[in-house]
Every structure is written in structure tokens, then in C-alpha cells.
Design a protein around this motif. Structure first.
Motif, PDB file in Angstrom:
ATOM      1  N   GLU A 157      24.705  -6.526  20.316  1.00  0.00           N
ATOM      2  CA  GLU A 157      23.970  -7.471  19.482  1.00  0.00           C
ATOM      3  C   GLU A 157      24.005  -8.876  20.070  1.00  0.00           C
ATOM      4  O   GLU A 157      23.061  -9.657  19.881  1.00  0.00           O
ATOM      5  N   PHE A 158      25.081  -9.203  20.788  1.00  0.00           N
ATOM      6  CA  PHE A 158      25.117 -10.502  21.467  1.00  0.00           C
ATOM      7  C   PHE A 158      23.997 -10.593  22.492  1.00  0.00           C
ATOM      8  O   PHE A 158      23.269 -11.596  22.540  1.00  0.00           O
ATOM      9  N   TRP A 159      23.844  -9.541  23.307  1.00  0.00           N
ATOM     10  CA  TRP A 159      22.788  -9.576  24.316  1.00  0.00           C
ATOM     11  C   TRP A 159      21.407  -9.541  23.666  1.00  0.00           C
ATOM     12  O   TRP A 159      20.472 -10.189  24.157  1.00  0.00           O
ATOM     13  N   SER A 160      21.258  -8.840  22.562  1.00  0.00           N
ATOM     14  CA  SER A 160      19.974  -8.839  21.854  1.00  0.00           C
ATOM     15  C   SER A 160      19.648 -10.242  21.341  1.00  0.00           C
ATOM     16  O   SER A 160      18.498 -10.703  21.432  1.00  0.00           O
ATOM     17  N   PHE A 161      20.657 -10.912  20.811  1.00  0.00           N
ATOM     18  CA  PHE A 161      20.442 -12.277  20.319  1.00  0.00           C
ATOM     19  C   PHE A 161      20.026 -13.203  21.460  1.00  0.00           C
ATOM     20  O   PHE A 161      19.073 -13.986  21.320  1.00  0.00           O
ATOM     21  N   VAL A 162      20.725 -13.128  22.593  1.00  0.00           N
ATOM     22  CA  VAL A 162      20.434 -14.042  23.695  1.00  0.00           C
ATOM     23  C   VAL A 162      19.059 -13.755  24.293  1.00  0.00           C
ATOM     24  O   VAL A 162      18.254 -14.679  24.508  1.00  0.00           O
ATOM     25  N   VAL A 163      18.764 -12.473  24.555  1.00  0.00           N
ATOM     26  CA  VAL A 163      17.525 -12.126  25.258  1.00  0.00           C
ATOM     27  C   VAL A 163      16.317 -12.228  24.339  1.00  0.00           C
ATOM     28  O   VAL A 163      15.269 -12.781  24.708  1.00  0.00           O
ATOM     29  N   THR A 164      16.453 -11.732  23.105  1.00  0.00           N
ATOM     30  CA  THR A 164      15.305 -11.645  22.213  1.00  0.00           C
ATOM     31  C   THR A 164      15.136 -12.881  21.337  1.00  0.00           C
ATOM     32  O   THR A 164      14.015 -13.240  20.976  1.00  0.00           O
ATOM     33  N   GLY A 165      16.252 -13.532  20.981  1.00  0.00           N
ATOM     34  CA  GLY A 165      16.168 -14.657  20.062  1.00  0.00           C
ATOM     35  C   GLY A 165      16.360 -16.012  20.705  1.00  0.00           C
ATOM     36  O   GLY A 165      15.521 -16.907  20.554  1.00  0.00           O
ATOM     37  N   VAL A 167      16.681 -17.133  24.086  1.00  0.00           N
ATOM     38  CA  VAL A 167      15.886 -17.556  25.246  1.00  0.00           C
ATOM     39  C   VAL A 167      14.433 -17.843  24.883  1.00  0.00           C
ATOM     40  O   VAL A 167      13.894 -18.900  25.256  1.00  0.00           O
ATOM     41  N   PRO A 168      13.724 -16.975  24.132  1.00  0.00           N
ATOM     42  CA  PRO A 168      12.340 -17.324  23.775  1.00  0.00           C
ATOM     43  C   PRO A 168      12.235 -18.597  22.942  1.00  0.00           C
ATOM     44  O   PRO A 168      11.228 -19.305  23.012  1.00  0.00           O
ATOM     45  N   LEU A 169      13.275 -18.886  22.152  1.00  0.00           N
ATOM     46  CA  LEU A 169      13.249 -20.101  21.339  1.00  0.00           C
ATOM     47  C   LEU A 169      13.417 -21.348  22.196  1.00  0.00           C
ATOM     48  O   LEU A 169      12.712 -22.350  22.014  1.00  0.00           O
ATOM     49  N   ILE A 170      14.368 -21.306  23.112  1.00  0.00           N
ATOM     50  CA  ILE A 170      14.671 -22.477  23.943  1.00  0.00           C
ATOM     51  C   ILE A 170      13.645 -22.636  25.055  1.00  0.00           C
ATOM     52  O   ILE A 170      13.194 -23.748  25.355  1.00  0.00           O
ATOM     53  N   PHE A 171      13.253 -21.525  25.657  1.00  0.00           N
ATOM     54  CA  PHE A 171      12.320 -21.574  26.789  1.00  0.00           C
ATOM     55  C   PHE A 171      10.892 -21.400  26.269  1.00  0.00           C
ATOM     56  O   PHE A 171      10.223 -20.390  26.521  1.00  0.00           O
ATOM     57  N   GLU A 172      10.442 -22.377  25.533  1.00  0.00           N
ATOM     58  CA  GLU A 172       9.086 -22.351  24.981  1.00  0.00           C
ATOM     59  C   GLU A 172       8.106 -22.763  26.082  1.00  0.00           C
ATOM     60  O   GLU A 172       8.071 -23.929  26.489  1.00  0.00           O
ATOM     61  N   GLN A 173       7.311 -21.804  26.530  1.00  0.00           N
ATOM     62  CA  GLN A 173       6.487 -22.054  27.704  1.00  0.00           C
ATOM     63  C   GLN A 173       4.990 -21.933  27.447  1.00  0.00           C
ATOM     64  O   GLN A 173       4.186 -22.040  28.373  1.00  0.00           O
ATOM     65  N   GLU A 275      11.759 -14.195  34.455  1.00  0.00           N
ATOM     66  CA  GLU A 275      12.845 -14.310  35.426  1.00  0.00           C
ATOM     67  C   GLU A 275      14.195 -14.479  34.725  1.00  0.00           C
ATOM     68  O   GLU A 275      15.202 -13.878  35.122  1.00  0.00           O
ATOM     69  N   VAL A 276      14.208 -15.275  33.662  1.00  0.00           N
ATOM     70  CA  VAL A 276      15.440 -15.468  32.902  1.00  0.00           C
ATOM     71  C   VAL A 276      15.869 -14.171  32.235  1.00  0.00           C
ATOM     72  O   VAL A 276      17.055 -13.797  32.255  1.00  0.00           O
ATOM     73  N   THR A 277      14.925 -13.454  31.649  1.00  0.00           N
ATOM     74  CA  THR A 277      15.239 -12.186  30.986  1.00  0.00           C
ATOM     75  C   THR A 277      15.817 -11.186  31.974  1.00  0.00           C
ATOM     76  O   THR A 277      16.797 -10.483  31.669  1.00  0.00           O
ATOM     77  N   ALA A 278      15.249 -11.130  33.173  1.00  0.00           N
ATOM     78  CA  ALA A 278      15.754 -10.209  34.199  1.00  0.00           C
ATOM     79  C   ALA A 278      17.183 -10.568  34.603  1.00  0.00           C
ATOM     80  O   ALA A 278      18.033  -9.682  34.800  1.00  0.00           O
ATOM     81  N   MET A 279      17.476 -11.857  34.689  1.00  0.00           N
ATOM     82  CA  MET A 279      18.831 -12.271  35.057  1.00  0.00           C
ATOM     83  C   MET A 279      19.832 -11.904  33.968  1.00  0.00           C
ATOM     84  O   MET A 279      20.945 -11.443  34.247  1.00  0.00           O
TER      85      MET A 279
END
Length: 515
Positions: A157-165, A167-173, A275-279
Motif C-alpha cells: 500500500e505504501f508503493w500504491s500510495f507513492v506511485v498512484t497518489g 507522484v501524479p499529485l506532485i508531478f502535475e504536468q 520515467e518517475v513511475t518506472a523508477m
């Protein structure tokens, strides 16, 4: 003594003063108060003839008038000087009340102007609420995620939070589109395909700029530990890792620091989300987060130019050895300019002038005592509780000034690092930009942590000023009611606290055992 007289004539050869002029209205006083008056011969009546018949021969019940004390017995020199000194001290303390109130006012204005909590809180609350409310995962549709940071209870759930919640919030592109829009319409398609240029990335909450990106670090326990009961190790079937310390949810003071940070990774704000998600998926596959992890910190450096604030937003996860994961978002901030307005300097100068006046006054008093009694007289005629309070207020104030200078120096370093970073092209000089960004991260981290410590010291200083207020209040009977009541009742209060403490401790122990 105040009732005895005003004019004195020294009695030759004796340290006794005799009064020439007594008060007009004679007042009967208790004879035993005047310890230097010899007890009358047994069987004789008191000087004024007002002795109680049932208590003849007992000095404690004999009485005397002020006239008789002044004209017949006089007053020992030491007693009279002691009375005068107490009267002088009381007068000076009373006169110091306006100055003490001015000291309180100048300090309050200085601190409130320095720590503009409204501006800092509006930035911090915006950033922390954004992560707490909008970093969602466990999506059932494109528009609704059913879990957030509070629901992280496992490593997956930690990785789900970071990848799904997160990163998309912070990396608004790209531009966001409201729900239920007809995606076939050209203007909606234009909005959905409106990606920000690389140079424009990094803006969060519309007004704050993320600097460099997000730093991932963790605390770890590398040394294996002995299990609590080694005889049952075979049943447990695995090694004990140790790493205790997060059995309870950490308080802000210890939680804001990551001790011995390891496995540092950076997610750079100019990278594409893919790229961030892959890392991050690669880190998950490498077991970057494992059973030896005690704490994970996602640190986000942010600069808001509207209010001129440097902020460090730390999203922390604490892994207890009981299996629970504590979560917290800890913001620390400071201003880029601590003399933003003209009145900041004015209030600072007022407070410094108050400290200088106290120090000069105390040094002048020391000089007078030394001139009259020598250095050996300081212990008897100067050293005391209230003078100690004055010097503590001076030295504590000087310590606050030195801390303020240190805080300004660290802030200047962070400003300089951010200014140097702005001169580097993030695309063409990628490595240099990242190195300069890490320098800024180091400087802003030091600045905001130091300012947190500085604020804790600012909180403690009013307790010292309160003691100066009691010094001034003590000289005025009406203002001294509370202090003198506590002083008179101190013995009774001590006994009460003994009984209350015993009962309270008993209930506290019962509560700890029960809950």
C-alpha cells in the motif's frame, strides 16, 4: 518601624538611633517585636500600663508605645538600615513596573512580527492538506480513489500510495479537466492535450514552486537483535531485527528528524511522470523498502514567492515492530527575509534597548555596592533572587539575539543557494542543476530546522519576563496579593501537593495498567 518616628539623633558610642519626634497619636505595640528592648523586672507593669493581668511576667504579651521605643530605647542601626534598604528596594521595584510592561510589549511585538504565523500557516496548510486529501489510490474509476495516506498499512500500500497518489499529485504536468466533460468537443481535447513545458513544471497549489523534486530517504536497523525470548526462537522461525522506537506515534519534535538517513533517492521535478513511475517500480522490485526499514521520508522543498517562504514538507511513515505504520505530514518553514517590514527593525531595536537598559542598571548598582562596601559586600548587599532574575533575563535575551543572527545566516545561505540555482538551465545543464538543487536542499533543511529550535527558545523567554513582572508587583500591595498569598500558603500548598500527588500517581498507575 514606620510607626515610630522620622528624625533621628545617634546615641554617642552606641549603634542605636534615638528619635526626637514621634507620631502624635500613640499606638500600643507588642513589646516582643522589639528584640533589643530588655525585658522588665519581674512583677513590674508594662511601660504603658496595658499589660494583661492574666499574663503577667510573659514578655510576648507585654505592650509598649511608639513614643517609648523612640525616646527611651531607640533602634539598632542595623535594623534601621535594613528597613530603609527594604523601603528603597520596594520603591525601585514599583518604579520598574512601567519599564517591565514596556519590555513585555516590545518582546511580544518583536516575536509576533518575526514569526508571521498567518503567512506561514497559509502556505503549510495548503501543501499538507493537498497531500492528505488528494494523494489518493485504490481507484475504482478515473475520478475516485478510495484510500489516502491514512490507509497505508502494508509495504504494497505504501508503493500504491507513492506511485498512484503522491507522484501524479506532485508531478502535475498537464491541465486538469473537470468531470463530465464531453471529450469529443475540440476545446476539451485541447485542454486534455495541453502539457506543460519542461521549464514550467514544478508548480503546486498554483502559487508554490517545488525546487528540484522529492527526496526519498529512510532510517534502517542493520544490526540483528536478540529476540525477547530466545527459547521460543524456533517457533518464531525468523530472525529478530530490532529497530524499536516507534511503538507509539512519534511527536513532532523527534519525528521531524531522520536519524542517519540511508538509501537516498531523488525524483526530479523535470522528469516525465512515466520515467518517475518506472523508477519507483524498479525501487519496489529491488526491495528498497524492506523489513529493516524503520522510517521513510518523502521530503519536498518548496518556495512561495507570494509570501517569501522556504518550506520543507516531510511526508513520513514510521514502521513499528508491532506491524503498524504510523503516518504524519510535518511542515517546517521560514521566511526568506526576516526584516521584511520597517517595523520589524523598530521592534527589534526596542527589545535590544530594553536589554541594554537592564544590563546598564545592574552594572551601575554593582558599581555603587563595590564603591561603598568593596567586592566582599556584593554577597550581602547585591546578590539576591530578584537581581538573579534580572541577569537571567539579560543573558537569555542575548542568547536569543545570537540565535537570531544564526538563523539569519542560515536563511541567507538558503537564499544564495536558490539564487545560484536559478542561474542554471535545468535542461541543458542537468547535472549541474541537480547538484546545485541538492545544495539548496541541504541549506533550506538546516535553516528550517534551526528556526524550529529558535521558536522553542522564543516560547521559553516569556517565563523569565513573568518573573520580572512579579518583582514589580511585589512592591505594590494590591498587585502583590497573589504572590504574597502563595508565599504565605506555601507550606499548606506543599502538603496539599504531597497528598494530591500521591492520589494522582495512584490513579495514573492504575490507568497505565488498565489501558
Amino acid at each position: 518601624l514606620a510607626q515610630v518616628a522620622f528624625a533621628l539623633i545617634p546615641f554617642a558610642g552606641h549603634d542605636v538611633f534615638f528619635f526626637v519626634e514621634a507620631m502624635e497619636v500613640p499606638e500600643v505595640l507588642q513589646r516582643s517585636v522589639f528584640w533589643w528592648i530588655a525585658e522588665p523586672e519581674a512583677g513590674k507593669e508594662a511601660s504603658n500600663g496595658n499589660e494583661d493581668d492574666g499574663n503577667k511576667g510573659h514578655k510576648s504579651h507585654k505592650s509598649i508605645t511608639a513614643d517609648e521605643v523612640a525616646l527611651k530605647y531607640g533602634i539598632p542601626l542595623n535594623e534601621f538600615l535594613h528597613y530603609l534598604q527594604e523601603d528603597i528596594d520596594a520603591t525601585e521595584s514599583c518604579r520598574s513596573l512601567p519599564f517591565t510592561l514596556f519590555l513585555v510589549a516590545s518582546y511580544a511585538l518583536t516575536v509576533v512580527a518575526l514569526d508571521n504565523s498567518v503567512d506561514i500557516n497559509t502556505v503549510e496548510d495548503s501543501l499538507t492538506t493537498n497531500i492528505d486529501d488528494n494523494a489518493n489510490f485504490a481507484y475504482a474509476s478515473d475520478a475516485m480513489g478510495y484510500k489516502n495516506m491514512v490507509d497505508v498499512n502494508t509495504h504494497s500500500e505504501f508503493w500504491s500510495f507513492v506511485v498512484t497518489g503522491f507522484v501524479p499529485l506532485i508531478f502535475e504536468q498537464k491541465r486538469a479537466v473537470a468531470e463530465d466533460r464531453n471529450i469529443s468537443e475540440p476545446w476539451v481535447q485541447n485542454l486534455m492535450n495541453d502539457f506543460y513545458a519542461v521549464e514550467q513544471r514544478g508548480v503546486t497549489r498554483r502559487h508554490s514552486r517545488i525546487v528540484l523534486g522529492v527526496r526519498l530517504t529512510q532510517e534502517r536497523e542493520e544490526n540483528e537483535d536478540t529476540c525477547a525470548w530466545p527459547d521460543l526462537q524456533e517457533v518464531y522461525g525468523k530472525d529478530c531485527l530490532g529497530g524499536r522506537g516507534y511503538e507509539l506515534q512519534p511527536e513532532v519534535r523527534p519525528a521531524r528528524r531522520t536519524m542517519d538517513p540511508q538509501r537516498e533517492r531523488w525524483i526530479y521535478i523535470h522528469q516525465d511522470v512515466e520515467e518517475v513511475t518506472a523508477m519507483l517500480l524498479e525501487l519496489e522490485a529491488e526491495n528498497w523498502l524492506d523489513l529493516k526499514t524503520k522510517k521513510v521520508e518523502l521530503a519536498l522543498p518548496v518556495y512561495n514567492a507570494e509570501y517569501g517562504t522556504h518550506s520543507l514538507i516531510m511526508t513520513d511513515f514510521f514502521f513499528s515492530r508491532g506491524g503498524h505504520i504510523w503516518k504524519d505530514i510535518i511542515p517546517l518553514s521560514g521566511f526568506a527575509d526576516w526584516q521584511m517590514h520597517w517595523y520589524n527593525l523598530l521592534f527589534n531595536l526596542m527589545f535590544i534597548a530594553c536589554l541594554a537598559w537592564i544590563m546598564i542598571s545592574e552594572m551601575y548598582e554593582i558599581l555603587l555596592v563595590v564603591n561603598e562596601f568593596g567586592f566582599s559586600g556584593l554577597r550581602k548587599h547585591y546578590v539576591g533572587f530578584w537581581n538573579t532574575v534580572d541577569w537571567i533575563s539579560v543573558f537569555s535575551g542575548l542568547a536569543l539575539i545570537s540565535e537570531y543572527i544564526g538563523n539569519s545566516a542560515l536563511t541567507a545561505a538558503a537564499n544564495s543557494a536558490l539564487e545560484e540555482l536559478s542561474k542554471i538551465n535545468a535542461i541543458e545543464q542537468e547535472e549541474a542543476y541537480r547538484e546545485a538543487g541538492k545544495v539548496y536542499m541541504r541549506d533550506v533543511e538546516a535553516a528550517v530546522h534551526y528556526y524550529y529550535f529558535f521558536k522553542m527558545c522564543l516560547v521559553a523567554y516569556p517565563l523569565i519576563i513573568v518573573m520580572r513582572l512579579f518583582k514589580a508587583f511585589n512592591a505594590q500591595p494590591r498587585l502583590a496579593i497573589v504572590a504574597r498569598t502563595l508565599q504565605v500558603a506555601s507550606v499548606d500548598l506543599a502538603h496539599f501537593m504531597l497528598v494530591f500527588g500521591a492520589v494522582f500517581l495512584t490513579y495514573a498507575v492504575a490507568g497505565v495498567v488498565l489501558f
